[in-house]
Scaffold this motif. Structure first.
Motif, mmCIF file in Angstrom:
data_model
loop_
_atom_site.group_PDB
_atom_site.id
_atom_site.type_symbol
_atom_site.label_atom_id
_atom_site.label_comp_id
_atom_site.label_asym_id
_atom_site.label_seq_id
_atom_site.Cartn_x
_atom_site.Cartn_y
_atom_site.Cartn_z
ATOM 1 N N ALA A 162 66.585 22.832 -12.231
ATOM 2 C CA ALA A 162 67.922 22.858 -12.823
ATOM 3 C C ALA A 162 68.819 21.803 -12.202
ATOM 4 N N ALA A 163 68.566 21.419 -10.947
ATOM 5 C CA ALA A 163 69.356 20.390 -10.271
ATOM 6 C C ALA A 163 68.429 19.546 -9.407
ATOM 7 N N THR A 164 68.576 18.233 -9.493
ATOM 8 C CA THR A 164 67.736 17.322 -8.713
ATOM 9 C C THR A 164 68.561 16.135 -8.230
ATOM 10 N N ILE A 165 68.102 15.517 -7.147
ATOM 11 C CA ILE A 165 68.673 14.260 -6.649
ATOM 12 C C ILE A 165 67.727 13.141 -7.030
ATOM 13 N N GLU A 166 68.246 12.091 -7.647
ATOM 14 C CA GLU A 166 67.418 10.981 -8.107
ATOM 15 C C GLU A 166 68.005 9.653 -7.626
ATOM 16 N N PHE A 167 67.110 8.692 -7.359
ATOM 17 C CA PHE A 167 67.503 7.346 -6.935
ATOM 18 C C PHE A 167 67.242 6.370 -8.068
ATOM 19 N N GLY A 168 68.118 5.363 -8.173
ATOM 20 C CA GLY A 168 67.855 4.249 -9.070
ATOM 21 C C GLY A 168 66.904 3.279 -8.391
ATOM 22 N N SER A 169 66.890 2.038 -8.860
ATOM 23 C CA SER A 169 66.023 1.021 -8.268
ATOM 24 C C SER A 169 66.351 0.842 -6.786
ATOM 25 N N LYS A 170 65.308 0.650 -5.980
ATOM 26 C CA LYS A 170 65.500 0.468 -4.543
ATOM 27 C C LYS A 170 65.271 -0.973 -4.106
ATOM 28 N N ASN A 171 64.926 -1.846 -5.052
ATOM 29 C CA ASN A 171 64.805 -3.276 -4.781
ATOM 30 C C ASN A 171 65.934 -3.970 -5.525
ATOM 31 N N LEU A 172 66.945 -4.416 -4.776
ATOM 32 C CA LEU A 172 68.192 -4.849 -5.382
ATOM 33 C C LEU A 172 68.646 -6.185 -4.803
ATOM 34 N N PRO A 228 74.300 -2.360 -7.186
ATOM 35 C CA PRO A 228 74.480 -1.172 -6.341
ATOM 36 C C PRO A 228 73.220 -0.323 -6.276
ATOM 37 N N LEU A 229 73.052 0.359 -5.155
ATOM 38 C CA LEU A 229 72.080 1.432 -5.073
ATOM 39 C C LEU A 229 72.718 2.655 -5.715
ATOM 40 N N LEU A 230 72.017 3.254 -6.669
ATOM 41 C CA LEU A 230 72.546 4.418 -7.367
ATOM 42 C C LEU A 230 71.849 5.683 -6.868
ATOM 43 N N ILE A 231 72.641 6.644 -6.431
ATOM 44 C CA ILE A 231 72.130 7.969 -6.105
ATOM 45 C C ILE A 231 72.782 8.937 -7.080
ATOM 46 N N PHE A 253 67.856 -4.834 -0.069
ATOM 47 C CA PHE A 253 68.826 -5.723 -0.721
ATOM 48 C C PHE A 253 68.464 -7.165 -0.384
ATOM 49 N N SER A 254 68.266 -7.979 -1.413
ATOM 50 C CA SER A 254 67.927 -9.389 -1.209
ATOM 51 C C SER A 254 69.122 -10.263 -1.544
ATOM 52 N N GLN A 255 69.059 -11.522 -1.092
ATOM 53 C CA GLN A 255 70.158 -12.456 -1.356
ATOM 54 C C GLN A 255 70.258 -12.738 -2.847
ATOM 55 N N GLY A 256 71.449 -12.690 -3.358
ATOM 56 C CA GLY A 256 71.694 -12.990 -4.773
ATOM 57 C C GLY A 256 73.138 -13.366 -4.914
ATOM 58 N N ALA A 257 73.725 -13.095 -6.071
ATOM 59 C CA ALA A 257 75.153 -13.321 -6.226
ATOM 60 C C ALA A 257 75.895 -12.427 -5.244
#
Length: 467
Positions: A25-35, A40-43, A123-127
């Motif tokens: 009924a309720a869960t914690i989920e992560f977005g992409s971890k290579n950014l 942003p890292l999404l939780i 997190f890698s170098q980017g804009a």
């Protein structure tokens, strides 16, 4: 003997309780971890079968900065049952490239304790990630900032100074403190003050879509080349529902300030008031149009689907008319369907997905129709399904029309002449269907059986102790 029996009962009882508590009924989920740094890292916390959105406070993560929060609600109908899914997401930004350890953490949502395992985000170098003010606010902030540099100021910001009726705009309340300001302060009776401020600010002639702020979000910003810390207290998207101008009056926030001038080596805390500037939003009426008081306002596009391009008279098909884009998704009206002798068009099943954030309210609303053709021919569905709206970007009315074509082959559909062994129309053999049969709810049966086992175990435990 009693001890062994008691241990067995406790083990069974614990296992049964675990089986009953564990659910999705309720869960914690992560977005992409290579950014990259501009991502942003999404939780996210995902809640199923939740009509209301609960208060959610996400954890602080070392070396990552909290930014915007968003809330997405999805409402659909599955087998005649309403299904609601709430998703609350928090953005985390990194200041420099590297591997960031996300430690194990727990969150309590609606009395349920959720746990997330330790993980790693890269997190890698980017804009370069934006650290200046959010899109709403340089002009508004500089007006609050005034001609002279201020160490501390309270700001009520909007991202627009004029909107059309039913067009959305952003509202944000923040306190800004210069990083080199020679002052120490803390919030004073904040919740009580915030409720009073919102009661004063919230316009009665606006539809409000907000994410909800359960904590003060702190972030670094730059105004006129000076570094500040922003304490964001409230943010929402508002949609005026009347053509009256919206006035946000000046508000006052009291803070506890440390006064060290009273005596040598003596600090005294005093209450100091900070005031915002009043601001006004001009609301414009839509241009003349027969549907002026009914149409949605925003930026939308159409996505559609037809279950079959070739059918026979009396054979039912499904047609999906999906409006997606930016605006007040919840208030989107159904398409206008033209009455005709060629089709029977039945009221649609409606579902929607709405994502609310400070920057925008975006989403989609789906109208799923059953269509039964009554005679043969080739039909352009654009004649029968149309949706008129006001395009706020182009400042003119626009119409979304179906681009699909349906080919119907066969004799004219005559209700009185249907063959008993013929077409598979929507209502064929309706009289032979048994409406008394109910679907089996296996989840409820499992829950009832589990409860019964718990009761039996309790009775057995009492019996063992009495013996």
């Amino acid at each position: 003997m009693k001890l062994y029996a008691l241990l067995n009962i406790i083990l069974c009882f614990s296992g049964t309780l675990c089986a009953q508590v564990i659910n999705d009924a309720a869960t914690i989920e992560f977005g992409s971890k290579n950014l990259s740094l501009d991502q942003p890292l999404l939780i996210s916390v995902v809640l199923r079968d939740a009509e209301t959105r609960p208060a959610v406070i996400f954890p602080e993560i070392k070396d990552l900065e909290k930014r915007s929060k968003s809330a997405t609600s999805s409402i659909s109908t599955v087998d005649g049952k309403k299904v609601v899914i709430q998703t609350i997401a928090q953005e985390y930004y990194a200041a420099k490239p590297g591997n960031y350890l996300i430690p194990e953490f727990t969150m309590t949502i609606n009395g349920v304790r959720l746990r997330s395992e330790e993980t790693m985000a890269v997190f890698s170098q980017g804009a370069v990630a934006e650290t200046s003010t959010e899109p709403a606010g340089n002009t508004a902030l500089e007006q609050d900032f005034g001609d002279n540099a201020q160490d501390i100021f309270l700001s009520v910001q909007t991202d627009k100074k004029g909107v059309y009726i039913r067009e959305g705009f952003a509202l944000r309340i923040s306190l800004y403190i210069a990083e080199n300001a020679p002052v120490e302060m803390e919030f004073y009776r904040f919740n009580e003050q915030l409720q009073s401020i919102l009661k004063k600010l919230r316009p009665v002639n606006c539809w409000e879509e907000n994410v909800g702020i359960e904590e003060i979000i702190k972030r670094r910003v730059t105004i006129r080349k000076r570094r500040y810390t922003e304490y964001n207290m409230y943010q929402a998207r508002l949609f005026p529902i009347t053509s009256e101008d919206i006035v946000f009056p000046s508000i006052t926030l009291n803070m506890l300030v440390t006064d060290n001038n009273a005596a040598v080596n003596v600090d005294r805390k005093v209450v100091k008031a900070f005031m915002s500037r009043a601001t006004r939003i001009a609301v414009k009426q839509l241009p003349d149009h027969p549907l002026r008081d009914q149409v949605a306002v925003g930026q939308y596009s159409l996505r559609e689907n037809l279950s079959s391009k070739l059918v026979y008279p009396g054979e039912s098909i499904r047609y999906m008319f999906k409006v997606e884009g930016m605006g007040n998704i919840a208030a989107i009206p159904a398409p206008v369907t033209q009455a005709n002798s060629s089709f029977d068009i039945y009221p649609p099943e409606v579902s929607q997905v709405i994502k609310r954030s400070y920057q925008s309210v975006i989403g989609e609303k789906t109208f799923d129709y059953f269509v039964v053709p009554r005679k043969d021919g080739t039909f352009a569905l654009g004649r029968y399904f149309q949706w008129v709206y006001f395009n706020s970007a182009k400042e003119k009315y626009d119409t979304l029309r179906s681009s699909r074509t349906l080919e119907v082959k066969g004799e004219d559909y005559r209700l009185a002449n249907l063959s008993l062994s013929g077409s598979a129309g929507l209502y064929d053999n309706l009289e032979s269907l048994d409406s008394s049969n109910e679907s089996i709810n296996y989840k409820k049966i499992l829950k009832d059986a589990t409860n019964a086992i718990v009761v039996i175990l309790l009775i057995t435990m009492i019996w063992v102790f009495r013996k």
